[in-house]
Design a protein around this motif. Structure first.
Motif, PDB file in Angstrom:
ATOM      1  N   GLU A 447       0.854  -1.185   0.000  1.00 53.49           N
ATOM      2  CA  GLU A 447       0.000   0.000   0.000  1.00 53.49           C
ATOM      3  C   GLU A 447       0.886   1.229   0.000  1.00 53.49           C
ATOM      4  N   TRP A 448       0.656   2.130  -0.953  1.00 51.06           N
ATOM      5  CA  TRP A 448       1.481   3.316  -1.030  1.00 51.06           C
ATOM      6  C   TRP A 448       0.714   4.486  -1.637  1.00 51.06           C
ATOM      7  N   ILE A 449       1.259   5.661  -1.408  1.00 53.45           N
ATOM      8  CA  ILE A 449       0.776   6.871  -2.045  1.00 53.45           C
ATOM      9  C   ILE A 449       1.968   7.553  -2.693  1.00 53.45           C
ATOM     10  N   SER A 450       1.706   8.277  -3.763  1.00 53.42           N
ATOM     11  CA  SER A 450       2.771   9.036  -4.410  1.00 53.42           C
ATOM     12  C   SER A 450       2.207  10.354  -4.894  1.00 53.42           C
ATOM     13  N   SER A 451       3.069  11.348  -4.962  1.00 47.64           N
ATOM     14  CA  SER A 451       2.655  12.649  -5.483  1.00 47.64           C
ATOM     15  C   SER A 451       3.837  13.289  -6.193  1.00 47.64           C
ATOM     16  N   SER A 452       3.536  13.974  -7.282  1.00 49.06           N
ATOM     17  CA  SER A 452       4.551  14.700  -8.040  1.00 49.06           C
ATOM     18  C   SER A 452       4.038  16.104  -8.322  1.00 49.06           C
ATOM     19  N   VAL A 453       4.916  17.072  -8.166  1.00 47.77           N
ATOM     20  CA  VAL A 453       4.618  18.459  -8.520  1.00 47.77           C
ATOM     21  C   VAL A 453       5.623  18.866  -9.588  1.00 47.77           C
ATOM     22  N   TYR A 454       5.087  19.312 -10.726  1.00 42.89           N
ATOM     23  CA  TYR A 454       5.928  19.651 -11.878  1.00 42.89           C
ATOM     24  C   TYR A 454       5.626  21.087 -12.288  1.00 42.89           C
ATOM     25  N   ALA A 455       6.661  21.933 -12.346  1.00 39.48           N
ATOM     26  CA  ALA A 455       6.495  23.329 -12.729  1.00 39.48           C
ATOM     27  C   ALA A 455       7.443  23.663 -13.873  1.00 39.48           C
ATOM     28  N   LYS A 456       6.982  24.520 -14.759  1.00 39.66           N
ATOM     29  CA  LYS A 456       7.784  24.873 -15.927  1.00 39.66           C
ATOM     30  C   LYS A 456       7.551  26.321 -16.304  1.00 39.66           C
ATOM     31  N   ALA A 457       8.625  27.012 -16.688  1.00 35.54           N
ATOM     32  CA  ALA A 457       8.535  28.381 -17.184  1.00 35.54           C
ATOM     33  C   ALA A 457       9.309  28.474 -18.487  1.00 35.54           C
ATOM     34  N   ASP A 458       8.601  28.762 -19.573  1.00 33.00           N
ATOM     35  CA  ASP A 458       9.218  28.947 -20.886  1.00 33.00           C
ATOM     36  C   ASP A 458       9.208  30.431 -21.217  1.00 33.00           C
ATOM     37  N   TYR A 459      10.377  30.943 -21.635  1.00 34.25           N
ATOM     38  CA  TYR A 459      10.470  32.357 -21.944  1.00 34.25           C
ATOM     39  C   TYR A 459      11.220  32.548 -23.257  1.00 34.25           C
ATOM     40  N   LYS A 460      10.630  33.334 -24.156  1.00 33.69           N
ATOM     41  CA  LYS A 460      11.253  33.627 -25.438  1.00 33.69           C
ATOM     42  C   LYS A 460      12.193  34.812 -25.262  1.00 33.69           C
ATOM     43  N   LEU A 461      13.501  34.533 -25.237  1.00 38.47           N
ATOM     44  CA  LEU A 461      14.493  35.578 -25.030  1.00 38.47           C
ATOM     45  C   LEU A 461      14.632  36.469 -26.262  1.00 38.47           C
ATOM     46  N   SER A 462      14.571  35.860 -27.445  1.00 37.12           N
ATOM     47  CA  SER A 462      14.658  36.578 -28.714  1.00 37.12           C
ATOM     48  C   SER A 462      14.075  35.669 -29.784  1.00 37.12           C
ATOM     49  N   HIS A 463      14.155  36.093 -31.042  1.00 39.55           N
ATOM     50  CA  HIS A 463      13.635  35.235 -32.094  1.00 39.55           C
ATOM     51  C   HIS A 463      14.546  34.044 -32.332  1.00 39.55           C
ATOM     52  N   GLN A 464      15.739  34.040 -31.700  1.00 35.61           N
ATOM     53  CA  GLN A 464      16.673  32.937 -31.864  1.00 35.61           C
ATOM     54  C   GLN A 464      16.835  32.078 -30.606  1.00 35.61           C
ATOM     55  N   TRP A 465      16.541  32.620 -29.427  1.00 33.93           N
ATOM     56  CA  TRP A 465      16.840  31.912 -28.185  1.00 33.93           C
ATOM     57  C   TRP A 465      15.617  31.864 -27.268  1.00 33.93           C
ATOM     58  N   SER A 467      14.342  30.169 -23.266  1.00 32.77           N
ATOM     59  CA  SER A 467      14.758  29.617 -21.972  1.00 32.77           C
ATOM     60  C   SER A 467      13.640  28.731 -21.431  1.00 32.77           C
ATOM     61  N   SER A 468      14.012  27.596 -20.865  1.00 36.04           N
ATOM     62  CA  SER A 468      13.038  26.698 -20.245  1.00 36.04           C
ATOM     63  C   SER A 468      13.548  26.284 -18.872  1.00 36.04           C
ATOM     64  N   THR A 469      12.811  26.666 -17.837  1.00 34.31           N
ATOM     65  CA  THR A 469      13.163  26.315 -16.460  1.00 34.31           C
ATOM     66  C   THR A 469      12.172  25.274 -15.967  1.00 34.31           C
ATOM     67  N   ASN A 470      12.686  24.121 -15.530  1.00 32.18           N
ATOM     68  CA  ASN A 470      11.838  22.994 -15.137  1.00 32.18           C
ATOM     69  C   ASN A 470      12.152  22.562 -13.716  1.00 32.18           C
ATOM     70  N   LEU A 471      11.094  22.209 -13.001  1.00 35.33           N
ATOM     71  CA  LEU A 471      11.250  21.751 -11.621  1.00 35.33           C
ATOM     72  C   LEU A 471      10.285  20.609 -11.375  1.00 35.33           C
ATOM     73  N   ILE A 472      10.779  19.540 -10.744  1.00 33.05           N
ATOM     74  CA  ILE A 472       9.892  18.443 -10.358  1.00 33.05           C
ATOM     75  C   ILE A 472      10.275  17.969  -8.968  1.00 33.05           C
ATOM     76  N   GLN A 473       9.255  17.700  -8.168  1.00 33.50           N
ATOM     77  CA  GLN A 473       9.469  17.151  -6.831  1.00 33.50           C
ATOM     78  C   GLN A 473       8.505  15.991  -6.657  1.00 33.50           C
ATOM     79  N   SER A 474       9.045  14.816  -6.331  1.00 33.70           N
ATOM     80  CA  SER A 474       8.229  13.611  -6.206  1.00 33.70           C
ATOM     81  C   SER A 474       8.430  12.984  -4.841  1.00 33.70           C
ATOM     82  N   ILE A 475       7.337  12.500  -4.273  1.00 33.74           N
ATOM     83  CA  ILE A 475       7.391  11.769  -3.005  1.00 33.74           C
ATOM     84  C   ILE A 475       6.636  10.459  -3.181  1.00 33.74           C
ATOM     85  N   TYR A 476       7.301   9.391  -2.822  1.00 37.85           N
ATOM     86  CA  TYR A 476       6.711   8.057  -2.921  1.00 37.85           C
ATOM     87  C   TYR A 476       6.787   7.436  -1.531  1.00 37.85           C
ATOM     88  N   HIS A 477       5.625   7.133  -0.962  1.00 37.86           N
ATOM     89  CA  HIS A 477       5.584   6.669   0.422  1.00 37.86           C
ATOM     90  C   HIS A 477       4.835   5.346   0.515  1.00 37.86           C
TER      91      HIS A 477
END
Length: 869
Positions: A447-465, A467-477
C-alpha cells in the motif's frame, strides 16, 4: 531600425572625366581600387570608394542604415567587387548607363508565423495557410505554421479548411522580422471531430514529432537516434486499462509482468529498463505508480541515452519518457467507464476549461478510480489517481505551467521466484502446479501513495533563443509493503517462500533543470542548440523488519502448490508475530547528481546534418545512516563524461534519410573494501552503441518506417567472482529493429514492429559468463484497425493485433517458453460518445513474465463506454 533592405532600387551617379562614354560602360566597373574598411557605415564606405575611384556618388541617405558596420581589406579590387563586398547577396545586378551606374538590390524579406485553433481551443490540424499568388503551407499537429522568405509589403493571409469557416487577416511583412498572425476558426455546421475525419487525416499512429526526444525542435528524419511513440490514438483504440499494455505496440519490447503490479519494467535492446521520466524529467518514485489516465503519449528512446538524460533516467538499452496531458484553450471533457473480466471496474474523467475570458489561464484535470481482481485464486488491485494542471500565458513571451499528480494504490504483494537443484523441469510450463494458483494470497499487501509536482517556465528571449526552467518534486511513500523476492522452487511442486517487509518507506526526489535553446546561423550553417544545467537530489528512507539473525531475517514457509489443502494464503498474523520480538532497522541514503550538457544539430547542407553532444555528470553519494548513526564508509564522488554524435543525410528531402550514431551510457560504481580494510575505488562502467539505418516519411505521411542495426558493448563492469570485485567485466548486445506505420486507405491504419536481439555476458561471474542478458531474441507486434468512412455506419471500427515473443533462459537452465498473443476490438466512436469492446488473449494462451516468472492473464474482455462533451 531602418535598413538598406527597405528600398529595392537606388541610383548611384558616377561622373568620370577621364573616360569616354563608350569606354566607361565597359571599364567603369573594372577599375581597380584599394579597399580598407574597418567598422565603416555604408555611407562612409561609399564615400571612401568615391575617393579611391576618383568619382562622385549620389544617393538617398534615408535608404541606407547607419547601424550596419563593414570590415574588409583588399590591396586591389575592382569597383564592382567593392560594391559586392558591401551589399553581398542582396546585390541583384549592376547596370552601366553612360557615366552612371544603376545598382539593383534584391527586395528584403521577412516571415509570418502563428497558431491556428478552433473555437473549442483545440489545435486546428490540417488547416491551409496561404498568401494568394505567393506561397502557402499546412499547419503542423500543434496548429502552428511558418511562412518564410516573404518580400516586404502588405498582404492578405488566409486560413481555410473544409468544414470550417475561412478567415483572412492583413499582415505587414518587415525585413528580417517574423510577424505573429494567429487564427481561431469556427465550425461551419459540423463538429470538429467530423471535420478532421473528412479532411483526410494523416496516419494517427505516426505522430513522431517531439521536442522531448532531443531536447530540440528537430524532426524525426533529422534525428540520428531511433525512437518510437505510442500515441493517445492507439491507446484509446486498444482500450488500455494498465500502463504495461502500451508497450505491446513497441518494436523489440516484451511485455512485462502485469499481475499485481503496474508493469513498469521490460527489456529494451537487451537491458532491463524501467520507465522513469515524466516530461523529460526524472521521476523514479513516480515510475512505479504510473496511471495511464494522465498520459498523452509514451516516447521510447532506443540506445544508451545518458548524454541528454543522465544515467538515472536511462539504461544501457534506452529511456522511456511519459508525456502528460496539458491544458488547452477550450472547454471539453470526457467521462469513461470500463468493466470486464475479474471484476474490472474503472472510471476515468478528463475535463478542460479556460479560467478567464481571454483564455490566458487554462485548467485541466484527469482522474481515475480502478478496481480489479486477478484470474488467480487470490489477488487484486485498487487505486485512485488525480492529476490537475494549470497553464498561464501572461504575454506572448512567457508561458507558465503547473501540474500535480497524486496516486493511491493498494494491492497484493509481488513475488519473484528461483529454482533449486532438485527441480527436474526444463520449461516453466511443466511445473506441477495449477496455472491459476496464486503464490502469495491476499492477506499481505502493498500500500502506497505518491505525489509529483511539476512546474515549468518557458520564456522567449529573442527570435533565436528561448529559456526553459523545469522543476519536479516527487514523493513516494509506502505505508505497508510485503514482498517475496527470494522464493525458491524446492522441487517441481514445492515452493519455499521467504517474506520480507519494510514499513514505512519514503523516497523523495527533487530536480531542477535549466535549458537554453537556440536556432541560429554561423556562416551559412544552421545550428539548433541546447545547453542545459541539471541538479538531481534523492533521499531514500526505509525501515526494515528484521529477524533473529542475518540467516533468519525473513519469515519462511513451504507450500505444496499442486495440493489444494496446502495453505497458500499467507497468514498476516503469523508473519507479524514472527517479526514482533525483533527491532526495526532504519536506513537513510542520499544521492546528489550535478550535470551540464550541450547538444548541437548543424545543417552542413540542406540535406546533411550532424549532431554533436556532450554531458558531464558529478556524482555525489552520501554516507548511509543506519538507525541514526552514519556508516564509517560509503560516501564517494565520481565524474563521468558521456559523448554522443550522429549524422543524417536526407536522400529525399523530408521523405527518406539515412543515419548513423554513436551513443553512450554509464553506471557509477561504489567503492568496495578489501581484506586489508582498504577502500578500492572504481571508475564508471560504460556502454557504447554504434548504429546505422534508414527512416522514411512517404506519401504525405501515410507511410512511416525505420530500419536499423545496432551494436552495444559494455566495458568496465564489476565482476563479483573475486572480492573486492574486479573491474574487467564485458557484455554485448546486438540487434536489428524495424517499425512500419501506414495509412494506405482512408480509415485503415497499420502499426507493426519487429526486433531481433542477441545479448551475452562475455566476461562476468561464473554463473553468468557466456549466458544471455535475459532478453528474448525475437519480438514482433502488430495492430490493424479500420474505421468506416462516411455513411450510415460512420464511426464503426474494428481492430485486430497481436504479439510474438520467443523463448528465453531467464533463470538458467529453466526456459520461459515463446508465446503468441492475439487481441481484437470493435468500437463505435462518434462526436458525443464511444462504445467499445475488446477481447485480450483470444486463444487463452498461457504465458509467463520474464521478471517475476509469473503466469499472465488468459482470455479476458473489456467493455468501454465514454461520453464526450
Amino acid at each position: 531600425m531602418k535598413s538598406f533592405f527597405t528600398r529595392s532600387i537606388f541610383i548611384f551617379i558616377l561622373a568620370l572625366s577621364s573616360y569616354g562614354t563608350s569606354r566607361a560602360q565597359q571599364g567603369l566597373l573594372e577599375k581597380k581600387i584599394k579597399l580598407s574598411l574597418n567598422q565603416s557605415t555604408i555611407p562612409d564606405a561609399l564615400a571612401y570608394i568615391s575617393d579611391q575611384a576618383g568619382c562622385t556618388f549620389s544617393y538617398s541617405s534615408s535608404s541606407l542604415s547607419s547601424d550596419i558596420r563593414i570590415n574588409t581589406q583588399h590591396q586591389e579590387i575592382s569597383l564592382s567587387g567593392a560594391l559586392k563586398e558591401i551589399f553581398g547577396n542582396r546585390l541583384e545586378k549592376l547596370q552601366v548607363q553612360g557615366s552612371s551606374v544603376l545598382i539593383v538590390l534584391k527586395k528584403a524579406s521577412g516571415s509570418v508565423s502563428g497558431l491556428v485553433k478552433t473555437s473549442d481551443g483545440q489545435p486546428a490540424k490540417f488547416v491551409s495557410i496561404s498568401i494568394k499568388g505567393l506561397t502557402g503551407t499546412t499547419v503542423d499537429k500543434d496548429g502552428r505554421y511558418l511562412l518564410k522568405n516573404i518580400p516586404e509589403g502588405s498582404y492578405k493571409i488566409i486560413a481555410s479548411l473544409v468544414g470550417l469557416n475561412s478567415q483572412s487577416k492583413q499582415v505587414q511583412v518587415k525585413a528580417n522580422e517574423t510577424e505573429e498572425i494567429s487564427f481561431t476558426l469556427t465550425e461551419s455546421g459540423e463538429q470538429l471531430s467530423e471535420v478532421i475525419v473528412k479532411a483526410n487525416k494523416p496516419n494517427k499512429f505516426a505522430e513522431k514529432e517531439s521536442e522531448n526526444i532531443a531536447r530540440l525542435p528537430i524532426k524525426n528524419l533529422e534525428n540520428p537516434q531511433v525512437y518510437q511513440v505510442v500515441t493517445q490514438a492507439i491507446m484509446k483504440e486498444q482500450m488500455l486499462t494498465s500502463y504495461a499494455e502500451a508497450f505491446q505496440n513497441v518494436a523489440g519490447i516484451s511485455t512485462s509482468n502485469i499481475l499485481n503490479t503496474r508493469g513498469t519494467s521490460f527489456f529494451l535492446r537487451g537491458f532491463a529498463s524501467p520507465p522513469s521520466m515524466r516530461n523529460g524529467m526524472a521521476a523514479p518514485g513516480w515510475a512505479e505508480s504510473i496511471e495511464p489516465v494522465n498520459i498523452e503519449r509514451v516516447e521510447i528512446l532506443k540506445g544508451p541515452s545518458a548524454t541528454l538524460f543522465g544515467n538515472i533516467q536511462s539504461s544501457y538499452g534506452g529511456a522511456v519518457n511519459n508525456v502528460t496531458k496539458k491544458p488547452f484553450a477550450g472547454t471539453a471533457g470526457e467521462v469513461g467507464y470500463s468493466l470486464g473480466s475479474w471484476n474490472l471496474s474503472r472510471l476515468t474523467v478528463d475535463y478542460n476549461t479556460p479560467l478567464n475570458k481571454d483564455t490566458t489561464l487554462l485548467f485541466r484535470i484527469n482522474a481515475a478510480r480502478h478496481w480489479s481482481d486477478t484470474f488467480q485464486d487470490y489477488g487484486f488491485q485498487h487505486s485512485y489517481a488525480v492529476a490537475p494542471s494549470l497553464l498561464y500565458k501572461p504575454n506572448s513571451r512567457l508561458t507558465l505551467a503547473l501540474e500535480v499528480e497524486m496516486n493511491n494504490y493498494k494491492g497484493t504483494m509481488w513475488a519473484w521466484t528461483g529454482f533449486g537443484e532438485d527441480v527436474t523441469i526444463k520449461n516453466i510450463k511443466d511445473l506441477k502446479t495449477p496455472y491459476n494458483r496464486s503464490v502469495t494470497g491476499d492477506q499481505l499487501l502493498q500500500e502506497w501513495i505518491s505525489s509529483s509536482v511539476y512546474a515549468k517556465a518557458d520564456y522567449k528571449l529573442s527570435h533565436q533563443w528561448t529559456s526553459s526552467t523545469n522543476l519536479i518534486q516527487s514523493i513516494y511513500h509506502r505505508s505497508e509493503f510485503y514482498g517475496m523476492n527470494n522464493n525458491l522452487w524446492k522441487n517441481d511442486s514445492t515452493l519455499v517462500r521467504e517474506i520480507f517487509g519494510n514499513s514505512p518507506a519514503t523516497v523523495s526526489t527533487y530536480q531542477i533543470q535549466q535549458n537554453f535553446n537556440g536556432d541560429f546561423k554561423l556562416g551559412k550553417m544552421r545550428n539548433r542548440m541546447v545547453f542545459g544545467i541539471d541538479v538531481f537530489m534523492t533521499k531514500d528512507n526505509r525501515t526494515f523488519k528484521t529477524g533473529p539473525d542475518p540467516q533468519h531475517s525473513r519469515y519462511t514457509d513451504e507450500v505444496i502448490m499442486n495440493d489444494p489443502s496446502s495453505a497458500v494464503n499467507v497468514s498476516k498474523e503469523k508473519v507479524l508475530a514472527f517479526f514482533a520480538p525483533y527491532p526495526m532497522d532504519n536506513n537513510v541514503a542520499r544521492l546528489n547528481t550535478y550535470s551540464i550538457y550541450a547538444s548541437d544539430v548543424i545543417n552542413i547542407t540542406d540535406k546533411l546534418l550532424a549532431m554533436l553532444s556532450l554531458r558531464v555528470d558529478r556524482f555525489d553519494n552520501k554516507k548511509r545512516v543506519v538507525n541514526g548513526v552514519p556508516e564509517a564508509t560509503g560516501d564517494y564522488k565520481q565524474t563521468a563524461l558521456s559523448p554522443k554524435f550522429g549524422v543524417v543525410y536526407q536522400l529525399v528531402k523530408d521523405q527518406v534519410s539515412i543515419f548513423g550514431n554513436y551513443m553512450n551510457g554509464f553506471t557509477n560504481n561504489q567503492p568496495q573494501q578489501n581484506a586489508q580494510n582498504e577502500m578500492v575505488t572504481y571508475k564508471p562502467s560504460q556502454a557504447n552503441q554504434w548504429e546505422g539505418g534508414v527512416k522514411t516519411d512517404l506519401f504525405q505521411h501515410k507511410l512511416s518506417l525505420h530500419l536499423s542495426y545496432y551494436n552495444i558493448s559494455v566495458k568496465d563492469a564489476l565482476r563479483w567472482t573475486v572480492s573486492p570485485p574486479a573491474q574487467d567485466g564485458t557484455q554485448y548486445s546486438r540487434g536489428f529493429e524495424t517499425e512500419v506505420i501506414a495509412n494506405p486507405l482512408p480509415g485503415l491504419n497499420i502499426s507493426a514492429g519487429y526486433g531481433y536481439n542477441k545479448s551475452k555476458y562475455v566476461k562476468a561471474e561464473e554463473t553468468l559468463e557466456g549466458k544471455s542478458l535475459g532478453a528474448p531474441k525475437n519480438v514482433a507486434n502488430f495492430w490493424i484497425s479500420y474505421k468506416l468512412p462516411e455513411g450510415k455506419a460512420e464511426g464503426l471500427g474494428f481492430g485486430f493485433g497481436g504479439n510474438y515473443v520467443s523463448d528465453v533462459f531467464i533463470i538458467n537452465p529453466i526456459v520461459i517458453p515463446s508465446y503468441t498473443l492475439l487481441n481484437a476490438a470493435v468500437f463505435y466512436d462518434v462526436s458525443k460518445y464511444k462504445i467499445g469492446l475488446k477481447v485480450n488473449n483470444l486463444t487463452s494462451q498461457k504465458y509467463w513474465s520474464w521478471d517475476h516468472v509469473t503466469g499472465q492473464p488468459p482470455r479476458n474482455f473489456v467493455l468501454n463506454l465514454a461520453y464526450k462533451f
